[in-house]
Structures are given as structure tokens and as C-alpha cells.
Design a protein around this motif. Sequence first.
Motif, PDB file in Angstrom:
ATOM      1  N   GLN A  63      97.805 -29.650 -39.219  1.00  0.00           N
ATOM      2  CA  GLN A  63      97.117 -29.550 -37.936  1.00  0.00           C
ATOM      3  C   GLN A  63      95.614 -29.350 -38.116  1.00  0.00           C
ATOM      4  N   ILE A  64      95.229 -28.627 -39.180  1.00  0.00           N
ATOM      5  CA  ILE A  64      93.804 -28.463 -39.463  1.00  0.00           C
ATOM      6  C   ILE A  64      93.172 -29.813 -39.805  1.00  0.00           C
ATOM      7  N   PHE A  65      93.873 -30.620 -40.580  1.00  0.00           N
ATOM      8  CA  PHE A  65      93.356 -31.933 -40.948  1.00  0.00           C
ATOM      9  C   PHE A  65      93.202 -32.824 -39.712  1.00  0.00           C
ATOM     10  N   ILE A  66      94.224 -32.850 -38.851  1.00  0.00           N
ATOM     11  CA  ILE A  66      94.151 -33.646 -37.621  1.00  0.00           C
ATOM     12  C   ILE A  66      93.006 -33.149 -36.735  1.00  0.00           C
ATOM     13  N   ALA A  67      92.882 -31.832 -36.628  1.00  0.00           N
ATOM     14  CA  ALA A  67      91.804 -31.261 -35.815  1.00  0.00           C
ATOM     15  C   ALA A  67      90.437 -31.642 -36.370  1.00  0.00           C
ATOM     16  N   SER A  68      90.319 -31.710 -37.704  1.00  0.00           N
ATOM     17  CA  SER A  68      89.045 -32.092 -38.315  1.00  0.00           C
ATOM     18  C   SER A  68      88.672 -33.525 -37.961  1.00  0.00           C
ATOM     19  N   LEU A  69      89.666 -34.408 -37.927  1.00  0.00           N
ATOM     20  CA  LEU A  69      89.406 -35.791 -37.542  1.00  0.00           C
ATOM     21  C   LEU A  69      89.025 -35.885 -36.066  1.00  0.00           C
ATOM     22  N   LYS A  70      89.796 -35.204 -35.226  1.00  0.00           N
ATOM     23  CA  LYS A  70      89.522 -35.254 -33.791  1.00  0.00           C
ATOM     24  C   LYS A  70      88.165 -34.629 -33.456  1.00  0.00           C
ATOM     25  N   ASN A 156      81.461 -35.479 -14.213  1.00  0.00           N
ATOM     26  CA  ASN A 156      80.812 -34.462 -15.048  1.00  0.00           C
ATOM     27  C   ASN A 156      80.915 -34.913 -16.507  1.00  0.00           C
ATOM     28  N   PRO A 157      79.859 -35.522 -17.052  1.00  0.00           N
ATOM     29  CA  PRO A 157      79.923 -36.025 -18.432  1.00  0.00           C
ATOM     30  C   PRO A 157      80.232 -34.946 -19.459  1.00  0.00           C
ATOM     31  N   VAL A 158      79.719 -33.748 -19.249  1.00  0.00           N
ATOM     32  CA  VAL A 158      79.971 -32.660 -20.195  1.00  0.00           C
ATOM     33  C   VAL A 158      81.456 -32.312 -20.208  1.00  0.00           C
ATOM     34  N   ASN A 159      82.060 -32.265 -19.014  1.00  0.00           N
ATOM     35  CA  ASN A 159      83.486 -31.976 -18.919  1.00  0.00           C
ATOM     36  C   ASN A 159      84.307 -33.092 -19.564  1.00  0.00           C
ATOM     37  N   ALA A 160      83.852 -34.347 -19.394  1.00  0.00           N
ATOM     38  CA  ALA A 160      84.545 -35.485 -20.004  1.00  0.00           C
ATOM     39  C   ALA A 160      84.549 -35.361 -21.523  1.00  0.00           C
ATOM     40  N   MET A 161      83.424 -34.909 -22.092  1.00  0.00           N
ATOM     41  CA  MET A 161      83.351 -34.725 -23.546  1.00  0.00           C
ATOM     42  C   MET A 161      84.246 -33.570 -23.985  1.00  0.00           C
ATOM     43  N   ALA A 162      84.260 -32.498 -23.191  1.00  0.00           N
ATOM     44  CA  ALA A 162      85.078 -31.342 -23.545  1.00  0.00           C
ATOM     45  C   ALA A 162      86.566 -31.696 -23.538  1.00  0.00           C
ATOM     46  N   GLU A 163      86.976 -32.568 -22.613  1.00  0.00           N
ATOM     47  CA  GLU A 163      88.384 -32.947 -22.496  1.00  0.00           C
ATOM     48  C   GLU A 163      88.721 -34.214 -23.266  1.00  0.00           C
ATOM     49  N   GLY A 164      87.726 -34.828 -23.887  1.00  0.00           N
ATOM     50  CA  GLY A 164      87.971 -36.017 -24.696  1.00  0.00           C
ATOM     51  C   GLY A 164      88.403 -37.237 -23.911  1.00  0.00           C
ATOM     52  N   LYS A 165      87.890 -37.406 -22.702  1.00  0.00           N
ATOM     53  CA  LYS A 165      88.225 -38.574 -21.886  1.00  0.00           C
ATOM     54  C   LYS A 165      87.343 -39.749 -22.320  1.00  0.00           C
ATOM     55  N   MET A 166      87.936 -40.617 -23.163  1.00  0.00           N
ATOM     56  CA  MET A 166      87.143 -41.599 -23.891  1.00  0.00           C
ATOM     57  C   MET A 166      86.493 -42.637 -22.987  1.00  0.00           C
ATOM     58  N   LEU A 167      87.207 -43.130 -21.988  1.00  0.00           N
ATOM     59  CA  LEU A 167      86.620 -44.152 -21.113  1.00  0.00           C
ATOM     60  C   LEU A 167      85.408 -43.601 -20.364  1.00  0.00           C
ATOM     61  N   SER A 358      98.358 -50.583 -21.026  1.00  0.00           N
ATOM     62  CA  SER A 358      97.655 -50.286 -22.277  1.00  0.00           C
ATOM     63  C   SER A 358      96.235 -49.800 -22.013  1.00  0.00           C
ATOM     64  N   VAL A 359      95.663 -50.209 -20.866  1.00  0.00           N
ATOM     65  CA  VAL A 359      94.312 -49.750 -20.518  1.00  0.00           C
ATOM     66  C   VAL A 359      94.301 -48.246 -20.293  1.00  0.00           C
ATOM     67  N   GLY A 360      95.399 -47.716 -19.770  1.00  0.00           N
ATOM     68  CA  GLY A 360      95.454 -46.293 -19.477  1.00  0.00           C
ATOM     69  C   GLY A 360      96.157 -45.472 -20.532  1.00  0.00           C
ATOM     70  N   THR A 361      96.479 -46.090 -21.678  1.00  0.00           N
ATOM     71  CA  THR A 361      97.185 -45.382 -22.733  1.00  0.00           C
ATOM     72  C   THR A 361      96.197 -44.743 -23.687  1.00  0.00           C
ATOM     73  N   ALA A 362      96.170 -43.412 -23.727  1.00  0.00           N
ATOM     74  CA  ALA A 362      95.263 -42.722 -24.637  1.00  0.00           C
ATOM     75  C   ALA A 362      95.717 -42.910 -26.076  1.00  0.00           C
ATOM     76  N   GLY A 363      94.753 -42.880 -27.000  1.00  0.00           N
ATOM     77  CA  GLY A 363      95.075 -43.097 -28.402  1.00  0.00           C
ATOM     78  C   GLY A 363      95.535 -41.838 -29.099  1.00  0.00           C
TER      79      GLY A 363
END
Length: 448
Positions: A63-70, A156-167, A358-363
Motif C-alpha cells: 500500500q505504501i508503494f501504491i500510495a507513492s505512485l498515486k 473548485n480546482p483545489v478540491n478537484a486536485m485533493a480528490e484526484g478528479k482527473m478530468l 469508458s469516458v466515466g471510468t476512473a483509472g
Amino acid sequence: MSQNAHKYSLTVRIFIGMIAGIIIGVLLQLVFDDSGDLRFSIFGYSFSTYNILVDGIFSTLGQIFIASLKMLVVPLVFVSLICGTSSLTEPSKLGRLGAKSIGLYIFTTAIAISLAIGLGLLVAPGANVEAATDVTYTAKEAPSLSHVIIDMFPTNPVNAMAEGKMLQIIIFAVLLGIAMAMCGEAGKRVANFFEDINTVIMRLVTIIMNLAPYGVFVLMAKLFATIGADMLGSLTTYFLLVLGVLVLHALVTYSVLLKVFTGLNPLILFEKMRDAAQFAFTTSSSSATLPVTMETARNKLGIGKSVSSFTLPLGSTINMDGTAIMQGVATVFIAQVYAVDLTLSDYLMVVLTATLASVGTAGVPGVGLIMLAMVLQQVNLPVEGIGLIIGVDRLLDMTRTAVNITGDCTVACIIAKSENELDEACFNDINAGRREEDIDLEHFDRNS
């Protein structure tokens, strides 16, 4: 050490970590029983060796490794997109990039699910499988297409970054980059600042990549210590069919598209995608693999910054060919298990729904099952049927993620070639990108 050894060192280390993890995981299943035998006590407290290794050490480190990538995904996408967009001299180029990227991603997804449904009907994986009465699956509500489109634009761009909303991050970064390009000297000063940040982030990506063999080892050990071989019994045909279609789509569809549109050698692409594919396979997340995908595209495939910065983050969000293949085969499988005859219009609806979904499928891992529930509902199939395949979906999720990121880079190569942003000498150089992937961490400060 020879140059050849340097080039393959990271790839070999990741592969060794993967194989070692699989072996350790299988051995743990053979040695320990379900109760975690070989217990010991310290100060009156009882401990299970199995739980300490699998649920403790392996799970925590994985989980630490995955978190480091994310951790790298949001800053990498945001900064690289700003750098790429602000460097565009033609405003019309951004529109071309967007149209080409979305068009090609949707096209390959439509091919993927059509191929999956066609082979599913031919092989009939669910013909001899009985639906278990105790199988249940609670479907999460899938977002509607209109909601997906509305949710693309951030309030709210800052909130989008905090929640990782890529689009939302992509759209905000593109707009900010365009504004910087229109601001003359002020925009150039800000752009130089982001270029420096981008250089630092890419170096951080390289550091994380050098830790990959250890992360891959614990992830694979954890997976194969917990997954049961008995679940593959009645689902062998389904499992092998999905796996076969994934391989067929990656090797044939992508090869044909790359050769037809660019004239490049697909074998070189697959060779250079090995590290990124191994990352994708172990993490089961296109988003978590994005830093490695972008490093591969720029340094090994020779894809220009403006193309890679825009096309690859977009692809990690909307290009889900592997997920579409699973949805196509699973739909046919579940229909056959429950003896439901689907019409041609039903299958066309599956193709359309899965392509748009697929457009709405998060990675992220496992999200394909949520979108499969949406597809099944469109053709009135029981959502509970997802419970039949959920046991083997983890292994298939790993494979389809590798297919997804291969498709991302294939499309990026095609677009880069059409925009004269592809360094063909770099693409054809089998040693390209070697120096970036083989940094000696003990002498990192001296080399940098």
C-alpha cells in the motif's frame, strides 16, 4: 557494468520481483492453513505468522508503494499539462489534439468491445455454467453520461486536485496553460517556473521507479497468498477467453493501427512498454502507472511534450479498452448463464453503453465492475451475475490495465506522428531512455 546490462537492469529487477512474489505467495498458501498455522506467543499475546507476513508486512509495504505512485499523479498531470499547453504556438493545435485523442480512444474501445462480444458468442463461455443461488453482488450506482460531462468542469480546482478528479484537473490545467500562452512575458515567467517544477517531478518519478522491484514483490506475494486456485474451476473458459481477447487486441489492433498510421515497428513499441506494462500489471491502476507511462513515452518512445502531456493523462481517464473487453465477454457470459437471449439491438446497446461508459471510468482498481453493472442494466440482465466473475476479476484487472496503458502510448505515438511531434530516431533507438531509468540511488546527489 556493460551498457546492455544497464539498459535491462530495471526491467530484469522488476521481473525478478514479480516472479519471486508469485512464488512466495504460492508457498505461503501451501505451508499455512486458513487459520494461519504456526502461531507463536509473546507476553501472552498470540500471533499468526501468516497474518504478520501477508496482512502485515506485505500489505503495508504494498500500500505504501501504491500510495507513492498515486502521490505523483496529480502534480505530474497538472504541471506537465500546463507546460505542454503553454508552449503551444498555435491555439488550433489544442483542438486538434483533443479531437484526435478522443476520437482514437473511442474508436479503439469500440473495436475492443465488438471483438469481445463476437468471440464471446463464438466460444460461449457460460453455456455449461449454472448460476449459483447464493451468489450476490451489490451494485454501486453508475454515473449517467450527462453527470459525467457536467462533472468534467471544476467548480473548485483545489478540491478537484485533493480528490484526484482527473478530468477536472485536465480541463483546469489546459485553460490555465492557454491563459499563460496569451499573457506574453508574464506568462513566460510563470511557464519557466512550472518547467522547473516539472523537471523535479520527473526526477522524483525516476526515484520511485528504482524502488519498483520491491513494491512489485510485496504486491504479488500478497495477491498470490490470498487468491484461491479453486475459483478458476468453473470459470476457466471465461477467464481464458477474456485473457485471450486482451492479448489479441493488444498485439493485433494496436499493431495494425500503429503500422497503418505511422509506419513504425510495433515490436519496438511493445519492447519499450515492458516496464510500464509491469507497473500496470502489479498496480491494476492506469492512474497509478501514469508517471511511468509518461516517462516511457517521452524518454523511450520520443513523443513530444505537448502531445504526451495532454494525450496520456486523458487516456488514463477515458481509454479503457481492457475494461470494455471484460464488459463485453462478461455480458455474453452472464446472459448465457441465466439463459437470456439478447437480440442484435441489445448487443449494439452494449457496445454503445460500454464505449461511452469508458469516458466515466476512473483509472483505479476494480472500477470496471461498477461500470459493468451499468451495462447489464441497459440490457435487463441480472446485476447479481457479477458475483459469478468477481472471484477471478482481480487477475484479469491486472492484465487489462497493462492493455489500457499500451493503448494510451499507441494512440500517443499516432497523434505525435501526425503533429510532427515524434522523434523517430528516439523511437527506433532500442537504448533510448536507458540513462533515466538506471540512476544509482547511492550516488544520486553526485550524478544530479
